[in-house]
Design a protein around this motif. Sequence first.
Motif, mmCIF file in Angstrom:
data_model
loop_
_atom_site.group_PDB
_atom_site.id
_atom_site.type_symbol
_atom_site.label_atom_id
_atom_site.label_comp_id
_atom_site.label_asym_id
_atom_site.label_seq_id
_atom_site.Cartn_x
_atom_site.Cartn_y
_atom_site.Cartn_z
ATOM 1 N N ALA A 98 28.374 120.561 27.638
ATOM 2 C CA ALA A 98 27.175 120.624 28.484
ATOM 3 C C ALA A 98 26.137 119.601 28.049
ATOM 4 N N LEU A 99 26.102 119.305 26.755
ATOM 5 C CA LEU A 99 25.118 118.356 26.231
ATOM 6 C C LEU A 99 25.481 116.904 26.501
ATOM 7 N N ASP A 100 26.766 116.596 26.509
ATOM 8 C CA ASP A 100 27.199 115.200 26.582
ATOM 9 C C ASP A 100 26.603 114.406 27.744
ATOM 10 N N PRO A 101 26.484 114.983 28.964
ATOM 11 C CA PRO A 101 25.948 114.167 30.059
ATOM 12 C C PRO A 101 24.429 114.002 30.047
ATOM 13 N N LEU A 102 23.733 114.706 29.183
ATOM 14 C CA LEU A 102 22.269 114.678 29.212
ATOM 15 C C LEU A 102 21.732 113.340 28.695
ATOM 16 N N PRO A 103 20.535 112.965 29.151
ATOM 17 C CA PRO A 103 19.917 111.720 28.656
ATOM 18 C C PRO A 103 19.292 111.927 27.286
ATOM 19 N N LEU A 104 20.139 112.216 26.296
ATOM 20 C CA LEU A 104 19.655 112.421 24.932
ATOM 21 C C LEU A 104 19.069 111.116 24.392
ATOM 22 N N SER A 105 18.042 111.233 23.592
ATOM 23 C CA SER A 105 17.374 110.029 23.063
ATOM 24 C C SER A 105 18.172 109.493 21.884
ATOM 25 N N ARG A 106 19.144 108.688 22.198
ATOM 26 C CA ARG A 106 20.082 108.192 21.192
ATOM 27 C C ARG A 106 19.532 106.925 20.538
ATOM 28 N N VAL A 107 19.214 107.043 19.266
ATOM 29 C CA VAL A 107 18.737 105.921 18.462
ATOM 30 C C VAL A 107 19.517 105.966 17.148
ATOM 31 N N PRO A 108 20.381 104.995 16.879
ATOM 32 C CA PRO A 108 21.226 105.050 15.687
ATOM 33 C C PRO A 108 20.431 105.337 14.414
ATOM 34 N N ALA A 109 20.918 106.320 13.650
ATOM 35 C CA ALA A 109 20.338 106.741 12.371
ATOM 36 C C ALA A 109 18.991 107.449 12.514
ATOM 37 N N HIS A 110 18.566 107.701 13.745
ATOM 38 C CA HIS A 110 17.268 108.339 13.955
ATOM 39 C C HIS A 110 17.331 109.545 14.892
ATOM 40 N N GLY A 111 18.009 109.430 15.988
ATOM 41 C CA GLY A 111 18.011 110.525 16.946
ATOM 42 C C GLY A 111 19.231 110.461 17.842
ATOM 43 N N PRO A 112 19.531 111.571 18.507
ATOM 44 C CA PRO A 112 18.690 112.748 18.679
ATOM 45 C C PRO A 112 18.888 113.799 17.588
ATOM 46 N N GLU A 113 18.024 114.817 17.651
ATOM 47 C CA GLU A 113 18.224 116.066 16.935
ATOM 48 C C GLU A 113 18.626 117.102 17.986
ATOM 49 N N VAL A 114 19.769 117.749 17.781
ATOM 50 C CA VAL A 114 20.249 118.782 18.705
ATOM 51 C C VAL A 114 20.776 119.934 17.858
ATOM 52 N N LEU A 115 20.296 121.137 18.116
ATOM 53 C CA LEU A 115 20.654 122.250 17.234
ATOM 54 C C LEU A 115 20.386 123.596 17.884
ATOM 55 N N PHE A 116 21.161 124.589 17.448
ATOM 56 C CA PHE A 116 20.774 125.975 17.650
ATOM 57 C C PHE A 116 19.671 126.248 16.628
ATOM 58 N N SER A 117 18.478 126.521 17.087
ATOM 59 C CA SER A 117 17.319 126.708 16.228
ATOM 60 C C SER A 117 17.059 128.199 16.053
ATOM 61 N N VAL A 118 17.184 128.673 14.812
ATOM 62 C CA VAL A 118 17.125 130.108 14.526
ATOM 63 C C VAL A 118 15.873 130.432 13.718
ATOM 64 N N PHE A 119 15.002 131.251 14.288
ATOM 65 C CA PHE A 119 13.858 131.804 13.565
ATOM 66 C C PHE A 119 14.196 133.227 13.142
ATOM 67 N N THR A 120 14.041 133.520 11.862
ATOM 68 C CA THR A 120 14.187 134.898 11.409
ATOM 69 C C THR A 120 12.969 135.709 11.846
ATOM 70 N N PRO A 121 13.070 137.039 11.826
ATOM 71 C CA PRO A 121 11.947 137.872 12.256
ATOM 72 C C PRO A 121 10.656 137.526 11.510
ATOM 73 N N GLY A 122 9.581 137.402 12.277
ATOM 74 C CA GLY A 122 8.272 137.142 11.703
ATOM 75 C C GLY A 122 7.947 135.683 11.447
ATOM 76 N N THR A 123 8.888 134.777 11.663
ATOM 77 C CA THR A 123 8.664 133.366 11.323
ATOM 78 C C THR A 123 7.686 132.697 12.282
ATOM 79 N N HIS A 124 6.768 131.942 11.723
ATOM 80 C CA HIS A 124 5.775 131.173 12.485
ATOM 81 C C HIS A 124 5.836 129.725 11.999
ATOM 82 N N LEU A 125 6.200 128.823 12.904
ATOM 83 C CA LEU A 125 6.164 127.394 12.626
ATOM 84 C C LEU A 125 4.754 126.912 12.928
#
Length: 220
Positions: A98-125
């Motif tokens: 599903a991700l492959d066709p997206l216009p990801l910001s591809r910059v060698p050695a820099h981007g993109p960042e793509v991840l399942f982002s998990v916050f534990t209970p109570g976490t505040h960024l």
Amino acid sequence: RQQPTFLYCPDLPATPYFDRGLFPWLEDFEAHTGGIRAELQAVLTADAGAEDVFGSAELAAQSLKSERGAPGWTGYYFYRHGERREANCAACPATSGALDPLPLSRVPAHGPEVLFSVFTPGTHLLPHRGVTNTRVVGHLPLIVPPDCALRVGGEEHAWQEGRVVVFDDTYEHEAWNRSDQLRVVLIFDLWNPHLTELERTAVSRLVVAMGEFRQALEQA
């Protein structure tokens, strides 16, 4: 209110959140939510492949807080610093497909960042800013308990499972999970939709050249 920490591109329309109409592929991508969530659940059950998002305990302590004990922000990466994590992509074919066709910001050695982002209970960024307005950030919410939200440029957004939100992270922004459950979103970096293909190529080459120049100075 935009304050990139690295690179500012002038004359791009500025807004904390982007209109969905700028991303004609959104509904097709959201249709994959069920398969993506199933792969996420398998990853969570296996309890493998997760990494700390911050590179040091000091940076994590400066950036995260919690009223429920120690905060926690981990990522199951598909791309990190522009490098494709082949094993993780292979383990989650619906997600990577599903991700492959997206216009990801591809910059060698820099981007993109793509991840399942998990916050534990109570976490505040805590409030922070991104590196450049040439890149924007998409969230596909997958597990969203009550009392979880995102705030960008002072405007609060409550995630809705299966509905993408895209924002400019050069505005001050923060996110929190005030529930007693995990919160998970799929994060993916995209090119700013107002850049042309030629401009994207130019930005990519510029960032690579700046990185190489900085590395050369450090080694001199």
